[in-house]
Scaffold this active site. Sequence first.
Site, PDB file in Angstrom:
ATOM      1  N   ASN A  90     -43.704  -8.496  45.147  1.00  0.00           N
ATOM      2  CA  ASN A  90     -43.857  -7.619  46.120  1.00  0.00           C
ATOM      3  C   ASN A  90     -44.199  -6.491  45.667  1.00  0.00           C
ATOM      4  O   ASN A  90     -44.563  -4.830  46.003  1.00  0.00           O
ATOM      5  CB  ASN A  90     -41.785  -7.195  46.509  1.00  0.00           C
ATOM      6  CG  ASN A  90     -41.341  -6.961  45.593  1.00  0.00           C
ATOM      7  OD1 ASN A  90     -41.132  -8.016  44.362  1.00  0.00           O
ATOM      8  ND2 ASN A  90     -40.081  -6.228  45.758  1.00  0.00           N
TER       9      ASN A  90
ATOM     10  N   HIS B 133     -43.844  -8.121  34.550  1.00  0.00           N
ATOM     11  CA  HIS B 133     -43.387  -6.680  35.193  1.00  0.00           C
ATOM     12  C   HIS B 133     -43.731  -5.959  33.775  1.00  0.00           C
ATOM     13  O   HIS B 133     -44.231  -5.211  33.236  1.00  0.00           O
ATOM     14  CB  HIS B 133     -41.747  -5.939  34.985  1.00  0.00           C
ATOM     15  CG  HIS B 133     -41.351  -6.726  36.091  1.00  0.00           C
ATOM     16  ND1 HIS B 133     -41.825  -5.621  37.509  1.00  0.00           N
ATOM     17  CD2 HIS B 133     -40.541  -7.314  36.943  1.00  0.00           C
ATOM     18  CE1 HIS B 133     -41.541  -5.886  38.722  1.00  0.00           C
ATOM     19  NE2 HIS B 133     -40.024  -7.371  38.143  1.00  0.00           N
TER      20      HIS B 133
ATOM     21  N   ASP C 214     -42.223 -13.715  37.301  1.00  0.00           N
ATOM     22  CA  ASP C 214     -42.527 -11.734  37.596  1.00  0.00           C
ATOM     23  C   ASP C 214     -42.339 -11.635  35.624  1.00  0.00           C
ATOM     24  O   ASP C 214     -41.705 -12.221  34.891  1.00  0.00           O
ATOM     25  CB  ASP C 214     -40.966 -10.876  37.696  1.00  0.00           C
ATOM     26  CG  ASP C 214     -40.454 -11.486  39.182  1.00  0.00           C
ATOM     27  OD1 ASP C 214     -40.575 -12.410  39.551  1.00  0.00           O
ATOM     28  OD2 ASP C 214     -40.199 -10.361  39.797  1.00  0.00           O
TER      29      ASP C 214
ATOM     30  N   ARG D 196     -32.123  -5.589  51.298  1.00  0.00           N
ATOM     31  CA  ARG D 196     -33.887  -4.996  50.602  1.00  0.00           C
ATOM     32  C   ARG D 196     -33.662  -4.248  52.161  1.00  0.00           C
ATOM     33  O   ARG D 196     -34.971  -3.193  51.705  1.00  0.00           O
ATOM     34  CB  ARG D 196     -34.277  -5.903  50.701  1.00  0.00           C
ATOM     35  CG  ARG D 196     -34.283  -6.909  49.283  1.00  0.00           C
ATOM     36  CD  ARG D 196     -35.143  -7.419  48.903  1.00  0.00           C
ATOM     37  NE  ARG D 196     -34.646  -8.659  47.885  1.00  0.00           N
ATOM     38  CZ  ARG D 196     -34.796  -8.007  46.951  1.00  0.00           C
ATOM     39  NH1 ARG D 196     -35.494  -7.311  45.990  1.00  0.00           N
ATOM     40  NH2 ARG D 196     -34.296  -9.255  45.171  1.00  0.00           N
TER      41      ARG D 196
ATOM     42  N   ASP E 175     -45.691  -2.293  37.190  1.00  0.00           N
ATOM     43  CA  ASP E 175     -44.242  -1.838  37.805  1.00  0.00           C
ATOM     44  C   ASP E 175     -43.382  -2.081  36.567  1.00  0.00           C
ATOM     45  O   ASP E 175     -42.810  -2.980  35.914  1.00  0.00           O
ATOM     46  CB  ASP E 175     -43.231  -2.032  38.572  1.00  0.00           C
ATOM     47  CG  ASP E 175     -44.962  -1.532  40.020  1.00  0.00           C
ATOM     48  OD1 ASP E 175     -45.124   0.052  39.544  1.00  0.00           O
ATOM     49  OD2 ASP E 175     -44.336  -1.716  41.060  1.00  0.00           O
ATOM     50  N   ARG E 176     -41.703  -1.323  36.606  1.00  0.00           N
ATOM     51  CA  ARG E 176     -40.420  -0.868  34.972  1.00  0.00           C
ATOM     52  C   ARG E 176     -41.973  -1.405  33.723  1.00  0.00           C
ATOM     53  O   ARG E 176     -41.082  -0.633  32.769  1.00  0.00           O
ATOM     54  CB  ARG E 176     -40.268  -2.732  35.477  1.00  0.00           C
ATOM     55  CG  ARG E 176     -39.276  -1.633  36.534  1.00  0.00           C
ATOM     56  CD  ARG E 176     -38.237  -2.525  36.734  1.00  0.00           C
ATOM     57  NE  ARG E 176     -37.463  -2.116  38.249  1.00  0.00           N
ATOM     58  CZ  ARG E 176     -37.130  -3.118  39.742  1.00  0.00           C
ATOM     59  NH1 ARG E 176     -38.447  -3.984  39.500  1.00  0.00           N
ATOM     60  NH2 ARG E 176     -36.333  -2.651  39.895  1.00  0.00           N
TER      61      ARG E 176
ATOM     62  N   HIS F 212     -39.209 -13.188  42.134  1.00  0.00           N
ATOM     63  CA  HIS F 212     -38.107 -12.212  42.716  1.00  0.00           C
ATOM     64  C   HIS F 212     -37.022 -11.304  42.402  1.00  0.00           C
ATOM     65  O   HIS F 212     -36.720 -10.272  42.787  1.00  0.00           O
ATOM     66  CB  HIS F 212     -38.577 -12.527  44.030  1.00  0.00           C
ATOM     67  CG  HIS F 212     -38.149 -11.109  45.402  1.00  0.00           C
ATOM     68  ND1 HIS F 212     -39.216 -10.213  45.409  1.00  0.00           N
ATOM     69  CD2 HIS F 212     -37.100 -10.987  45.949  1.00  0.00           C
ATOM     70  CE1 HIS F 212     -38.111  -9.501  46.593  1.00  0.00           C
ATOM     71  NE2 HIS F 212     -37.877  -9.841  47.126  1.00  0.00           N
TER      72      HIS F 212
ATOM     73  N   ASP G 116     -45.817 -10.129  40.700  1.00  0.00           N
ATOM     74  CA  ASP G 116     -45.184  -8.496  40.003  1.00  0.00           C
ATOM     75  C   ASP G 116     -45.500  -8.947  38.696  1.00  0.00           C
ATOM     76  O   ASP G 116     -45.010  -9.339  37.454  1.00  0.00           O
ATOM     77  CB  ASP G 116     -43.705  -8.722  40.033  1.00  0.00           C
ATOM     78  CG  ASP G 116     -42.616  -8.460  41.520  1.00  0.00           C
ATOM     79  OD1 ASP G 116     -43.831  -8.090  42.579  1.00  0.00           O
ATOM     80  OD2 ASP G 116     -41.562  -8.482  41.025  1.00  0.00           O
TER      81      ASP G 116
END
Length: 435
Positions: free
Chosen positions: A164, A105, A103, A295, A135-136, A322, A132
């Site tokens: 995801n 991000h 990830d 989840r 996002d964030r 993840h 990933d």
Amino acid sequence: MLSQSEPSPTTNSLKLPEKPQITPQIPLSWPLEAKLTLDWIKDMIFTFEWSSRNVAPSEFPTVLPVSVFDSLVLWASKILHKEPNCVRIEEFGENSSVVVVGDVHGQLHDVLFMLSEAGFPSEDRFFVFNGDYVDRGAWGLEVFMILLAWKVFMPHRIFLLRGNHESKYCTSVYGFEQEVMAKYGSQGQHVYRKCLMCFEGLPLASIIAGRVYTAHGGLFRSVPASPSKKPKGKKGRKNIVNPEVNSLSLGSLEELLKARRSVLDPPWEGKNLIPGDVLWSDPSMKPGLSPNKERGIGLLWGPDCTEAFLKKYDLKLIIRSHEGPDAREKRSNLGGMKEGYTIDHEVESGKLITIFSAPDYPQFQATEERYNNKGAYIVLKPPKFDIPVFHSFEAITPRPKVNAYYSYEDVLDSDEELDLASMATDTGGQPSPSV
């Protein structure tokens, strides 16, 4: 008002190399006949890094015009949609290596440092990104565009798998949709829809040198095929097919290849469960397969499942991502993410590894005490590419000051307890297949 939750410089912080005070030539332009070059990608990287410090988000179209965005996404999408659900990476030379990344991000500056340290993709240096990208973090769009540019330039040397967060649901909650709207204004919905369409084309997994399986979440269940015709019973008697709801068994690579990945939000119920499992599942120390109740989607799988999967396909490693430090602090029976990686299962046939490549994650935190985790990537080398060499690195600080694109004080720090109702449509409770 600028967020005060980003880290201040520390003596251990890394910094990008000093660059001469040069203003890039903006806007970026699309090359003739879509022939991307290494110099073009280097210009894009420099321009994005410079603009992150000198250009307001609302002025981003002066850096990357919509027309250039459209061309890049179109070319990349054509390549990605043609790839199978599980790509096999096998064309290696004696000096080849494979870099596996977890990830990231939207943490642009950490991604650029990692690419600089590991070395750019080349004929002998393959990259597998494990999802990933957005996002964030505040620069998900820039990160994704850079990786798409590499994919167009070297389609058989860089492989972009889906995470995801490459979904409509996650990007609407964790900031990417809002980031795109802030950067493109009235054209934002167009840009966002194009990104979602590109996300649908991202492969789900890879097999490296026939020895290493990589996927964002991990393993997946077997989904029995439905009969093409209803079974015939005696006249006047209904045949009721009622399989055991809890009878979960490990899926096969053959089933993975047949799954339908072109969904904006992978289903958590119904027949097309494999994409959701691959993107959302987590390892456990408890044997067997079970629903991932934390989840609300995907599975938990134990060391016995890792052993069975490795043995069946003559593999030595499963590399997944993840789970960052926020998720791992809630799972005391598994290793933390302080160094950017953990070895979760060690079984007779090999190992299960979690790799996470976003240091000091997440960028915006609601508490004064930060995780201060390192990021990491894995290098695999000949002859068998099945012995992982871990490279941990610290965050680039200070990051440019920027507002968060989501309410980080209100949303959970991990992807737990999904609001499944908001993912559903009014047509049978399944996520919408199109925007």
